[in-house]
Every structure is written in structure tokens, then in C-alpha cells.
Design a protein around this motif. Structure first.
Motif, PDB file in Angstrom:
ATOM      1  N   PHE A 140       0.844  -1.197   0.000  1.00 47.14           N
ATOM      2  CA  PHE A 140       0.000   0.000   0.000  1.00 47.14           C
ATOM      3  C   PHE A 140       0.879   1.247   0.000  1.00 47.14           C
ATOM      4  O   PHE A 140       1.755   1.396   0.859  1.00 47.14           O
ATOM      5  CB  PHE A 140      -0.903   0.019   1.233  1.00 47.14           C
ATOM      6  CG  PHE A 140      -2.083  -0.899   1.131  1.00 47.14           C
ATOM      7  CD1 PHE A 140      -3.345  -0.396   0.841  1.00 47.14           C
ATOM      8  CD2 PHE A 140      -1.939  -2.264   1.317  1.00 47.14           C
ATOM      9  CE1 PHE A 140      -4.432  -1.237   0.740  1.00 47.14           C
ATOM     10  CE2 PHE A 140      -3.034  -3.115   1.220  1.00 47.14           C
ATOM     11  CZ  PHE A 140      -4.286  -2.605   0.926  1.00 47.14           C
ATOM     12  N   LEU A 141       0.645   2.126  -0.924  1.00 52.28           N
ATOM     13  CA  LEU A 141       1.303   3.428  -0.919  1.00 52.28           C
ATOM     14  C   LEU A 141       0.348   4.392  -0.231  1.00 52.28           C
ATOM     15  O   LEU A 141      -0.718   4.726  -0.750  1.00 52.28           O
ATOM     16  CB  LEU A 141       1.623   3.899  -2.335  1.00 52.28           C
ATOM     17  CG  LEU A 141       2.760   3.107  -2.994  1.00 52.28           C
ATOM     18  CD1 LEU A 141       2.200   1.955  -3.817  1.00 52.28           C
ATOM     19  CD2 LEU A 141       3.632   4.000  -3.858  1.00 52.28           C
ATOM     20  N   GLY A 142       0.724   4.800   0.977  1.00 52.13           N
ATOM     21  CA  GLY A 142      -0.176   5.510   1.864  1.00 52.13           C
ATOM     22  C   GLY A 142      -0.774   4.521   2.848  1.00 52.13           C
ATOM     23  O   GLY A 142      -1.188   3.423   2.455  1.00 52.13           O
ATOM     24  N   PHE A 143      -0.764   4.891   4.124  1.00 55.67           N
ATOM     25  CA  PHE A 143      -1.312   3.992   5.130  1.00 55.67           C
ATOM     26  C   PHE A 143      -2.127   4.785   6.140  1.00 55.67           C
ATOM     27  O   PHE A 143      -1.913   4.726   7.337  1.00 55.67           O
ATOM     28  CB  PHE A 143      -0.185   3.213   5.820  1.00 55.67           C
ATOM     29  CG  PHE A 143      -0.659   1.965   6.529  1.00 55.67           C
ATOM     30  CD1 PHE A 143      -1.275   0.943   5.823  1.00 55.67           C
ATOM     31  CD2 PHE A 143      -0.494   1.824   7.900  1.00 55.67           C
ATOM     32  CE1 PHE A 143      -1.715  -0.198   6.465  1.00 55.67           C
ATOM     33  CE2 PHE A 143      -0.919   0.685   8.554  1.00 55.67           C
ATOM     34  CZ  PHE A 143      -1.541  -0.329   7.839  1.00 55.67           C
ATOM     35  N   MET A 146      -8.095   5.110   5.155  1.00 60.69           N
ATOM     36  CA  MET A 146      -8.720   4.359   4.068  1.00 60.69           C
ATOM     37  C   MET A 146      -7.893   3.142   3.659  1.00 60.69           C
ATOM     38  O   MET A 146      -8.431   2.182   3.121  1.00 60.69           O
ATOM     39  CB  MET A 146      -8.935   5.274   2.851  1.00 60.69           C
ATOM     40  CG  MET A 146      -9.992   6.323   3.074  1.00 60.69           C
ATOM     41  SD  MET A 146     -11.616   5.612   3.375  1.00 60.69           S
ATOM     42  CE  MET A 146     -12.419   6.974   4.215  1.00 60.69           C
ATOM     43  N   ALA A 147      -6.602   3.171   3.901  1.00 55.68           N
ATOM     44  CA  ALA A 147      -5.738   2.055   3.511  1.00 55.68           C
ATOM     45  C   ALA A 147      -5.652   0.984   4.581  1.00 55.68           C
ATOM     46  O   ALA A 147      -5.529  -0.206   4.275  1.00 55.68           O
ATOM     47  CB  ALA A 147      -4.335   2.569   3.193  1.00 55.68           C
ATOM     48  N   LYS A 148      -5.704   1.395   5.843  1.00 54.52           N
ATOM     49  CA  LYS A 148      -5.449   0.446   6.924  1.00 54.52           C
ATOM     50  C   LYS A 148      -6.460  -0.697   6.941  1.00 54.52           C
ATOM     51  O   LYS A 148      -6.081  -1.868   7.094  1.00 54.52           O
ATOM     52  CB  LYS A 148      -5.452   1.171   8.264  1.00 54.52           C
ATOM     53  CG  LYS A 148      -5.060   0.291   9.436  1.00 54.52           C
ATOM     54  CD  LYS A 148      -4.937   1.080  10.726  1.00 54.52           C
ATOM     55  CE  LYS A 148      -3.806   2.071  10.660  1.00 54.52           C
ATOM     56  NZ  LYS A 148      -3.594   2.757  11.971  1.00 54.52           N
ATOM     57  N   ALA A 151      -5.929  -3.223   4.119  1.00 55.38           N
ATOM     58  CA  ALA A 151      -4.635  -3.874   4.346  1.00 55.38           C
ATOM     59  C   ALA A 151      -4.766  -4.982   5.383  1.00 55.38           C
ATOM     60  O   ALA A 151      -4.214  -6.083   5.211  1.00 55.38           O
ATOM     61  CB  ALA A 151      -3.596  -2.841   4.792  1.00 55.38           C
ATOM     62  N   LEU A 152      -5.505  -4.706   6.452  1.00 55.56           N
ATOM     63  CA  LEU A 152      -5.655  -5.707   7.510  1.00 55.56           C
ATOM     64  C   LEU A 152      -6.543  -6.869   7.064  1.00 55.56           C
ATOM     65  O   LEU A 152      -6.322  -8.016   7.463  1.00 55.56           O
ATOM     66  CB  LEU A 152      -6.207  -5.049   8.767  1.00 55.56           C
ATOM     67  CG  LEU A 152      -5.291  -4.002   9.416  1.00 55.56           C
ATOM     68  CD1 LEU A 152      -5.911  -3.449  10.686  1.00 55.56           C
ATOM     69  CD2 LEU A 152      -3.917  -4.595   9.704  1.00 55.56           C
ATOM     70  N   VAL A 153      -7.551  -6.588   6.231  1.00 52.26           N
ATOM     71  CA  VAL A 153      -8.373  -7.677   5.687  1.00 52.26           C
ATOM     72  C   VAL A 153      -7.508  -8.602   4.844  1.00 52.26           C
ATOM     73  O   VAL A 153      -7.562  -9.835   4.982  1.00 52.26           O
ATOM     74  CB  VAL A 153      -9.545  -7.123   4.862  1.00 52.26           C
ATOM     75  CG1 VAL A 153     -10.233  -8.246   4.079  1.00 52.26           C
ATOM     76  CG2 VAL A 153     -10.556  -6.428   5.768  1.00 52.26           C
TER      77      VAL A 153
END
Length: 311
Positions: A140-143, A146-148, A151-153
């Protein structure tokens, strides 16, 4: 004290829906809708999308502004931008619509669905080796918020997930790379890149021939950031050469994408008309109310935008 809404009622819900929602949560706050601003001295809060500060009057008692726009690059340098704190209005835990959208495209690419669809069109019974999630590296570029969540899923499904951010952080749920010097090692180990960056002078054109070459051959791109993050001609060249396998683009430049753009019919590109998520009036109003109440209690904006960084 009053809140002036600019354009939000034209793109999300309607004026009555906004009035009703604010009336339930903060009934003593008068809500007005541009261009019916009333007495400008009453306006203490401004909530907007795609504002034109060249048309808006000066608000002498303005305390804070709230932007719904995904990016602020279109107005952040306007000479008439009021000199008050500017905040985003986003759910603090991310948006389930963004999560499902990102996970959907990562899974599509991971399971090679575009190739199966092409095989079906040829009536071909296509059976090839299948990669397991633990063999696939998603970066992910940006965390941010909206990204977290996506990413965790993906991490819970067994994918190897990492992220690249601008500045170092003490802790994170996934391995983090940071800064310009660590972009290349991050991309070196990213099979599927998911872009959720803000658009700034530093991130414009971040996906170009130079950075595509840093990625493993056959890598894939999901862009839900901004259209100007991607150099279109370089993307097409990378796809045609096999350096990249697929790209899913929800944000493009310009929008709507012109009919003559070669991206429309490229067999390795999925074009989506900026539909990753659609927040509701209730979501946005709740965040605006939370910010106003925090300010009234002597606090600050919950998600203040750094004007110098442009996000």
C-alpha cells in the motif's frame, strides 16, 4: 453561529437530508446552503466540495473549514483561501466501501480473473498453476484510514502486506517503508501495488517508467488515489512489455476519461468511473458535528490538513 454548506448538497443527498441530520445531532446549529449564506458574520463553519473561493465572500468570524474532496490540490493555493484550520471529514475507521473495493480488485488480480474472462470469450478451458495468498505481496502506498482497513483484511487472508509512507512511524500493523530512499526497496518486493496517496508535488507521476521498472516483472497496480499519480503512456508501455500484468484505475486524469484514451480498450486495464466509495450524508454530518463539538470544547480539528504538506 452558523454552518454554510457549499456544493455538498448537490453531490451527496439534498439540502433537506442535511438539515434533518444536523437537526438530530446538533439542533442549535443553523445550517445554510450556498448561495443563501445570509449574514456572512454569522458563518463560523464552512463545509464544502469543489469550492470556488473566488466567488465566496469573506467570512469575518470563520473558525474552521471542512473539505469532503478526496484531495485539496485544486484549492489549497487559492489566494482567497481563508486562514483558518482546514479538516477532512472522513470516518475514523475508514469506509467499508473503500475496503470492499480495494479487496475486490486485489483478489481479482491475485486470482487472475481478467485472463479467465478472456479465456471464456475464446471458449478455452484454462487451467494454470494458482498462487496462494502467502505467495503474493501486496504493498500500500499511503497507510491512512482508508488504507489500513483493506490492508488488515488482506493480511487476515494470508497475504504478505506492507506499506510505504512519507515519514517514519513508531508502530504499525504491517511492515512499513518510509521516505524517498525506501521507495525502491518497497516496490522491489511489491507484487500488487495499491495507491491511496494524496496528490502533492512529490507524489504526482509517482507511477512512471522509472518506478514500474522497480517492481517485479508481472506486477499489478490498483490506483484509488488520484489520476495524476499515474503517467498513462508509461503505464501502457509497461503493460505492453509484460513488466506489469494488470492495472485497475478508479482515479484518472482528466475525468471523465476522454473517449479517445487508449486506456479504455486496453485488454489489461480495468477502468472505473471514480466509484470506489460514496459516503452518506449521515457519515459526513456526523464527522462535521464531532469536529465542531471538539472545537467548542477547546480542542482542535480531528483530522486537520497540513497546508504545507497538502494533505
Amino acid at each position: 453561529m452558523a454552518l454554510l454548506i457549499v456544493n455538498l448538497d448537490k453531490v451527496i443527498g439534498n439540502a433537506q437530508a442535511w438539515r434533518n441530520t444536523f437537526g438530530e445531532q446538533i439542533p442549535d446549529l443553523p445550517v445554510r446552503f450556498w448561495p443563501d449564506a445570509g449574514e456572512v458574520k454569522d458563518i463560523e463553519y464552512l463545509a464544502f466540495m469543489h469550492p470556488d473561493f473566488g466567488l465566496l465572500p469573506a467570512f469575518p468570524n470563520l473558525k474552521a473549514m471542512f473539505s469532503r474532496s478526496a484531495g485539496v490540490e485544486s484549492f489549497i493555493n487559492h489566494p482567497k483561501l481563508p486562514k483558518v484550520p482546514l479538516g477532512k471529514v472522513e470516518p475514523p475507521g475508514g469506509d467499508p466501501m473503500m475496503t470492499e473495493y480495494v479487496v475486490m480488485h486485489v483478489l481479482r488480480f491475485h486470482r487472475d480473473m481478467p485472463a479467465y474472462q478472456a479465456a471464456q470469450a475464446r471458449r478455452e478451458w484454462r487451467r494454470v498453476p494458482i498462487m496462494r495468498p502467502e505467495q503474493r505481496r501486496v504493498g500500500f502506498l499511503g497507510f491512512g484510514m482508508m488504507a489500513k482497513a483493506p490492508a488488515l483484511v488482506l493480511q487476515s487472508l494470508g497475504f504478505k502486506v506492507s506499506a510505504w509512507v512519507r515519514s517514519p512511524r513508531q508502530t504499525a500493523e504491517v511492515p512499513l517503508f518510509h521516505g524517498r530512499d525506501q521507495l525502491e526497496p518497497f516496490l522491489n518486493q511489491t507484487d500488487i501495488a495499491v495507491c491511496l496517496l494524496p496528490l502533492t508535488a512529490e507524489t504526482e507521476g509517482i507511477f512512471c517508467a522509472r518506478t514500474f521498472a522497480m517492481m517485479p516483472r508481472g506486477a499489478m497496480l490498483v490506483n484509488v488515489g488520484r489520476g495524476k499519480h499515474v503517467v498513462d503512456n508509461d503505464l501502457i508501455a509497461a503493460l505492453d512489455s509484460g513488466q506489469l500484468s494488470y492495472a485497475a484505475l478508479d482515479a484518472l486524469w482528466p475525468e471523465p476519461l476522454p473517449p479517445e484514451s487508449p486506456l479504455w480498450l486496453h485488454p489489461k486495464v480495468t477502468i472505473m468511473p471514480h466509484v470506489a466509495r460514496r459516503p452518506t450524508v449521515a457519515q459526513l454530518a456526523t464527522e462535521i458535528v464531532a469536529n465542531i463539538k471538539n472545537l467548542q470544547a477547546g480542542g482542535s480539528l480531528l483530522q486537520e490538513i497540513d497546508l504545507a504538506r497538502e494533505y
